[in-house]
Motif scaffolding. Structure first.
Motif, PDB file in Angstrom:
ATOM      1  N   THR A 250       0.843  -1.189   0.000  1.00  0.00           N
ATOM      2  CA  THR A 250       0.000   0.000   0.000  1.00  0.00           C
ATOM      3  C   THR A 250       0.882   1.244   0.000  1.00  0.00           C
ATOM      4  N   PRO A 251       0.292   2.429  -0.235  1.00  0.00           N
ATOM      5  CA  PRO A 251       1.110   3.646  -0.273  1.00  0.00           C
ATOM      6  C   PRO A 251       1.933   3.891   0.975  1.00  0.00           C
ATOM      7  N   ASP A 252       1.511   3.344   2.127  1.00  0.00           N
ATOM      8  CA  ASP A 252       2.300   3.545   3.353  1.00  0.00           C
ATOM      9  C   ASP A 252       3.395   2.491   3.514  1.00  0.00           C
ATOM     10  N   GLY A 253       3.552   1.606   2.497  1.00  0.00           N
ATOM     11  CA  GLY A 253       4.627   0.622   2.536  1.00  0.00           C
ATOM     12  C   GLY A 253       4.274  -0.702   3.176  1.00  0.00           C
ATOM     13  N   THR A 254       2.988  -0.959   3.453  1.00  0.00           N
ATOM     14  CA  THR A 254       2.574  -2.214   4.078  1.00  0.00           C
ATOM     15  C   THR A 254       2.390  -3.299   3.026  1.00  0.00           C
TER      16      THR A 254
END
Length: 287
Positions: A198-202
């Motif tokens: 995801t955009p937050d790096g998850t």
């Protein structure tokens, strides 16, 4: 001239010298034999139960007409064979005292072998796994793609990768222990992995690809934890690894789906993976 009939060996080099060209000529229906031969060539036999593989070729009129393979403790794998050819193999293996715990391959071949094995040994077959072998036609990535990006897994991702592989193995009811100690001995160890994050790096989904053999790349496994399903992540990461395999030079890309799961079958059909063959594994139990 090679004598007609089944010829068994434990010598991988001998097997590939005789049957390698046959396997490479039609890599899609021969995917499992090619994959395991390449894995054995890369690793040796030690990681697979400490025993020797059983490798067989069927000669007919001086040419190879079929192949069987079995690793210690695993089901017998078959390339497409006629009913008569499966019967001759079952009779040959039974006469030599071999007792495979099961058989896997295209549905018609394994169904014929299971019936032949029961006739020759009395071991009753039970269907265990039903799959579909799917072959890429034209890749059609999801549009729009979910938010995020594909990212190759690296050394720092090993714990996350093992966790996702454990989740996949549990979903498909595969009896395997996956941890730092056992990882090198599992079928998961020698693949190239990609996360969708995801955009937050998850990391929310994962796809692996076996090293290409005979121009054929196999996507395996694809896994999304249950908490992240329903957002298109599996489709996105599968499209990403498929595109990467084609860019790297693969001329064919395949994957297996659970024949009983309409959701995953519809997903891969939309991506451009068409059904090539039904695939069935049987287990054997003595009466």
């Amino acid at each position: 001239m090679r004598a007609d009939g089944w010829h068994l060996t434990e010598d991988l080099d001998e097997f590939l010298a005789e049957a390698g060209e046959f396997l490479r000529d039609r890599p899609v229906p021969h995917i499992m034999a090619l994959t395991w031969a390449a894995r054995l060539k890369a690793r040796g036999t030690g990681p697979y139960g400490g025993g020797r593989p059983l490798l067989g070729r069927l000669s007919r009129a001086g040419s190879v007409a079929g192949v069987c393979h079995q690793l210690p403790g695993r089901s017998l794998g078959l390339t497409p064979l006629t009913a008569a050819e499966t019967d001759s193999l079952a009779a040959h293996l039974a006469a030599l005292g071999h007792t495979p715990p099961g058989v896997g391959g295209d549905h018609d071949t394994t169904t014929a072998f299971a019936a032949a094995w029961q006739r020759h040994t009395g071991a009753a077959p039970a269907p265990a796994v039903r799959l579909r072998l799917r072959r890429l036609g034209t890749l059609t990535p999801p549009d729009p793609a979910p938010a995020g990006r594909a990212r190759a897994a690296g050394e720092a991702d090993h714990e996350q990768l093992m966790d996702f592989c454990r989740g996949f193995a549990a979903d498909v009811r595969e009896d395997v222990t996956i941890d730092a100690a056992t990882w090198p001995t599992t079928r998961y160890a020698d693949k190239h992995y990609t996360f969708w994050e995801t955009p937050d790096g998850t990391p929310v989904s994962m796809a692996g690809v076996n090293p290409a053999v005979a121009g054929l790349a196999q996507v395996d496994p694809v896994y999304t934890p249950s908490a992240h399903r329903g957002h298109g992540y599996a489709a996105a990461v599968t499209a990403a690894v498929t595109r990467a395999a084609l860019t790297a030079g693969a001329t064919e890309v395949v994957l297996f789906t659970d024949a009983t799961n309409p959701t995953s079958n519809a997903l891969y059909q939309r991506l451009g993976y068409d059904v090539f063959a039904d695939w069935t594994t049987y287990t054997f139990a003595q009466d």
